[in-house]
Motif scaffolding. Structure first.
Motif, PDB file in Angstrom:
ATOM      1  N   ILE A 237       4.132  -0.668   3.518  1.00  0.00           N
ATOM      2  CA  ILE A 237       4.039   0.643   2.880  1.00  0.00           C
ATOM      3  C   ILE A 237       5.227   0.819   1.941  1.00  0.00           C
ATOM      4  O   ILE A 237       6.386   0.732   2.361  1.00  0.00           O
ATOM      5  N   THR A 238       4.942   1.049   0.665  1.00  0.00           N
ATOM      6  CA  THR A 238       5.999   1.253  -0.323  1.00  0.00           C
ATOM      7  C   THR A 238       6.048   2.725  -0.720  1.00  0.00           C
ATOM      8  O   THR A 238       5.030   3.417  -0.712  1.00  0.00           O
ATOM      9  N   HIS A 239       7.212   3.193  -1.079  1.00  0.00           N
ATOM     10  CA  HIS A 239       7.423   4.588  -1.450  1.00  0.00           C
ATOM     11  C   HIS A 239       7.777   4.673  -2.932  1.00  0.00           C
ATOM     12  O   HIS A 239       8.486   3.811  -3.481  1.00  0.00           O
ATOM     13  N   SER A 240       7.299   5.727  -3.578  1.00  0.00           N
ATOM     14  CA  SER A 240       7.535   5.883  -5.012  1.00  0.00           C
ATOM     15  C   SER A 240       8.878   6.534  -5.322  1.00  0.00           C
ATOM     16  O   SER A 240       9.317   6.518  -6.468  1.00  0.00           O
ATOM     17  N   ASN A 241       9.541   7.140  -4.309  1.00  0.00           N
ATOM     18  CA  ASN A 241      10.834   7.790  -4.515  1.00  0.00           C
ATOM     19  C   ASN A 241      10.770   8.823  -5.635  1.00  0.00           C
ATOM     20  O   ASN A 241      11.593   8.847  -6.552  1.00  0.00           O
ATOM     21  N   TYR A 242       9.760   9.680  -5.556  1.00  0.00           N
ATOM     22  CA  TYR A 242       9.557  10.687  -6.605  1.00  0.00           C
ATOM     23  C   TYR A 242      10.695  11.702  -6.602  1.00  0.00           C
ATOM     24  O   TYR A 242      11.053  12.264  -5.578  1.00  0.00           O
ATOM     25  N   SER A 243      11.302  11.925  -7.793  1.00  0.00           N
ATOM     26  CA  SER A 243      12.433  12.848  -7.907  1.00  0.00           C
ATOM     27  C   SER A 243      12.294  13.688  -9.172  1.00  0.00           C
ATOM     28  O   SER A 243      13.216  13.776  -9.969  1.00  0.00           O
ATOM     29  N   GLY A 244      11.133  14.290  -9.377  1.00  0.00           N
ATOM     30  CA  GLY A 244      10.931  15.128 -10.539  1.00  0.00           C
ATOM     31  C   GLY A 244      10.241  14.431 -11.686  1.00  0.00           C
ATOM     32  O   GLY A 244       9.736  15.089 -12.595  1.00  0.00           O
ATOM     33  N   GLN A 245      10.227  13.110 -11.693  1.00  0.00           N
ATOM     34  CA  GLN A 245       9.533  12.362 -12.720  1.00  0.00           C
ATOM     35  C   GLN A 245       8.896  11.120 -12.082  1.00  0.00           C
ATOM     36  O   GLN A 245       9.304  10.678 -11.013  1.00  0.00           O
TER      37      GLN A 245
ATOM     38  N   ALA B   7       0.842  -1.196   0.000  1.00  0.00           N
ATOM     39  CA  ALA B   7       0.000   0.000   0.000  1.00  0.00           C
ATOM     40  C   ALA B   7       0.875   1.244   0.000  1.00  0.00           C
ATOM     41  O   ALA B   7       2.096   1.176   0.218  1.00  0.00           O
ATOM     42  N   ASP B   8       0.245   2.409  -0.260  1.00  0.00           N
ATOM     43  CA  ASP B   8       0.995   3.663  -0.201  1.00  0.00           C
ATOM     44  C   ASP B   8       0.864   4.280   1.196  1.00  0.00           C
ATOM     45  O   ASP B   8       0.261   3.699   2.102  1.00  0.00           O
ATOM     46  N   ARG B   9       1.387   5.480   1.349  1.00  0.00           N
ATOM     47  CA  ARG B   9       1.438   6.103   2.675  1.00  0.00           C
ATOM     48  C   ARG B   9       0.075   6.513   3.221  1.00  0.00           C
ATOM     49  O   ARG B   9      -0.061   6.802   4.401  1.00  0.00           O
ATOM     50  N   GLY B  10      -0.952   6.514   2.370  1.00  0.00           N
ATOM     51  CA  GLY B  10      -2.283   6.852   2.837  1.00  0.00           C
ATOM     52  C   GLY B  10      -2.879   5.816   3.768  1.00  0.00           C
ATOM     53  O   GLY B  10      -3.896   6.073   4.426  1.00  0.00           O
ATOM     54  N   TYR B  11      -2.259   4.651   3.833  1.00  0.00           N
ATOM     55  CA  TYR B  11      -2.775   3.567   4.674  1.00  0.00           C
ATOM     56  C   TYR B  11      -1.961   3.388   5.944  1.00  0.00           C
ATOM     57  O   TYR B  11      -2.065   2.344   6.602  1.00  0.00           O
ATOM     58  N   ARG B  12      -1.174   4.365   6.283  1.00  0.00           N
ATOM     59  CA  ARG B  12      -0.406   4.284   7.525  1.00  0.00           C
ATOM     60  C   ARG B  12      -1.321   4.421   8.733  1.00  0.00           C
ATOM     61  O   ARG B  12      -2.447   4.871   8.634  1.00  0.00           O
ATOM     62  N   GLY B  13      -0.786   4.044   9.914  1.00  0.00           N
ATOM     63  CA  GLY B  13      -1.542   4.228  11.147  1.00  0.00           C
ATOM     64  C   GLY B  13      -2.134   2.935  11.683  1.00  0.00           C
ATOM     65  O   GLY B  13      -1.556   1.852  11.544  1.00  0.00           O
TER      66      GLY B  13
ATOM     67  N   LYS C  55       6.428  -3.223  -6.636  1.00  0.00           N
ATOM     68  CA  LYS C  55       5.417  -4.204  -6.244  1.00  0.00           C
ATOM     69  C   LYS C  55       4.019  -3.611  -6.076  1.00  0.00           C
ATOM     70  O   LYS C  55       3.064  -4.350  -5.878  1.00  0.00           O
ATOM     71  N   ARG C  56       3.895  -2.278  -6.137  1.00  0.00           N
ATOM     72  CA  ARG C  56       2.577  -1.656  -6.024  1.00  0.00           C
ATOM     73  C   ARG C  56       2.145  -1.012  -7.333  1.00  0.00           C
ATOM     74  O   ARG C  56       1.006  -0.571  -7.474  1.00  0.00           O
ATOM     75  N   TRP C  57       3.027  -0.996  -8.318  1.00  0.00           N
ATOM     76  CA  TRP C  57       2.719  -0.317  -9.572  1.00  0.00           C
ATOM     77  C   TRP C  57       1.593  -1.012 -10.335  1.00  0.00           C
ATOM     78  O   TRP C  57       0.908  -0.379 -11.142  1.00  0.00           O
ATOM     79  N   VAL C  58       1.370  -2.317 -10.066  1.00  0.00           N
ATOM     80  CA  VAL C  58       0.345  -3.049 -10.810  1.00  0.00           C
ATOM     81  C   VAL C  58      -1.053  -2.496 -10.539  1.00  0.00           C
ATOM     82  O   VAL C  58      -1.909  -2.479 -11.440  1.00  0.00           O
ATOM     83  N   VAL C  59      -1.299  -2.034  -9.320  1.00  0.00           N
ATOM     84  CA  VAL C  59      -2.625  -1.496  -9.011  1.00  0.00           C
ATOM     85  C   VAL C  59      -2.826  -0.153  -9.709  1.00  0.00           C
ATOM     86  O   VAL C  59      -3.942   0.198 -10.116  1.00  0.00           O
ATOM     87  N   GLU C  60      -1.744   0.614  -9.875  1.00  0.00           N
ATOM     88  CA  GLU C  60      -1.827   1.863 -10.630  1.00  0.00           C
ATOM     89  C   GLU C  60      -2.142   1.578 -12.103  1.00  0.00           C
ATOM     90  O   GLU C  60      -2.910   2.308 -12.744  1.00  0.00           O
ATOM     91  N   ARG C  61      -1.563   0.519 -12.632  1.00  0.00           N
ATOM     92  CA  ARG C  61      -1.837   0.146 -14.018  1.00  0.00           C
ATOM     93  C   ARG C  61      -3.297  -0.279 -14.179  1.00  0.00           C
ATOM     94  O   ARG C  61      -3.930   0.001 -15.206  1.00  0.00           O
ATOM     95  N   THR C  62      -3.844  -0.949 -13.171  1.00  0.00           N
ATOM     96  CA  THR C  62      -5.242  -1.359 -13.238  1.00  0.00           C
ATOM     97  C   THR C  62      -6.159  -0.150 -13.303  1.00  0.00           C
ATOM     98  O   THR C  62      -7.151  -0.139 -14.052  1.00  0.00           O
ATOM     99  N   PHE C  63      -5.857   0.885 -12.529  1.00  0.00           N
ATOM    100  CA  PHE C  63      -6.642   2.113 -12.609  1.00  0.00           C
ATOM    101  C   PHE C  63      -6.540   2.732 -13.999  1.00  0.00           C
ATOM    102  O   PHE C  63      -7.506   3.323 -14.500  1.00  0.00           O
ATOM    103  N   ALA C  64      -5.385   2.607 -14.636  1.00  0.00           N
ATOM    104  CA  ALA C  64      -5.244   3.115 -15.998  1.00  0.00           C
ATOM    105  C   ALA C  64      -6.121   2.318 -16.960  1.00  0.00           C
ATOM    106  O   ALA C  64      -6.682   2.877 -17.907  1.00  0.00           O
TER     107      ALA C  64
END
Length: 230
Positions: A180-188, A158-164, A194-203
């Motif tokens: 909790i997995t992090h995307s390590n966003y650095s400008g792009q 899951a992403d950070r929205g599911y913390r707590g 391991k969590r990118w598959v759920v993002e692809r499903t939304f696409a």
């Protein structure tokens, strides 16, 4: 003497259920209104009746579970997944009278779709709530449904929205580890491991015009349209 009364009623012709299901999927893909259903399909009243009836029976969820197992077997995988990924997205409402809420974070007034997929991106469980419901609250309910259909699930990404408290409740009540997995966003954009598959499903949902915006009055009906993407 008693004589049997003759009637001129024609015998009832049953509409194939597969054709009705095909019509419902056509609505989901094309985004057309029920009344504009093409003539090669049964009457829209008949199609809508079965859509509501099958939804009340959780038939779409059962079909999806069976198809997920069949697809996994075809890939040479175990029919019962052990890991999954969870995420949510908010969708704007297209109807003024529909059930909705405001997602203050994304500035969206509508509904929120919550899904759990396996490692291949196939939906294992889904729920639709008003957009103002926090991810961690809806996640507990969808996790409770998940362990019934797929009791072998042991880890959820899951992403950070599911913390707590959600992490502790998932481990205590369902014996599921939430990582909790992090995307390590650095400008792009960088897909989260391991969590990118759920993002692809939304696409993938963008291929269904009925899901680009919420066109349903109730969240139950909206969730049934979501489950139809099997």
């Amino acid at each position: 003497a008693f004589t049997q009364r003759k009637t001129s009623r024609k015998p009832t012709v049953r509409t194939p259920f597969f054709l009705i299901l095909d019509a419902i999927i056509f609505i989901d893909v094309s985004g057309c209104q029920w009344r504009l259903l093409p003539k090669e399909y049964p009457k829209w009243q008949t199609v809508y009746y079965y859509f509501r009836r099958w939804g009340a029976m959780d038939a779409f969820a059962e079909i999806e579970d069976s198809l997920v197992e069949a697809v996994r077997l075809r890939r040479g995988e175990s029919p019962q997944p052990t890991i999954g990924a969870i995420d949510s997205e908010s969708s704007r409402s297209a109807l003024p009278r529909s059930q909705k809420g405001i997602d203050g974070n994304k500035k969206v007034k509508g509904v929120k779709r919550n899904i759990i997929t396996d490692k291949d991106g196939d939906i294992l469980e889904a729920s639709t709530t008003p957009a103002n419901i926090h991810d961690s609250k809806s996640a507990y309910a969808i996790l409770a449904m998940l362990v019934v259909a797929f009791p072998w699930i042991k880890r959820i990404y899951a992403d950070r929205g599911y913390r707590g408290n959600f992490i502790e409740k998932a481990r205590h009540d369902f014996e599921i580890d939430v990582e909790i997995t992090h995307s390590n966003y650095s400008g792009q954009f960088v897909p989260a491991k391991k969590r990118w598959v759920v993002e692809r499903t939304f696409a993938w949902l963008e291929n269904f015009r009925r899901l680009c915006r919420n066109c349903e009055e109730t969240t139950e009906s909206a969730n049934e349209m979501l489950l139809l993407i099997f």
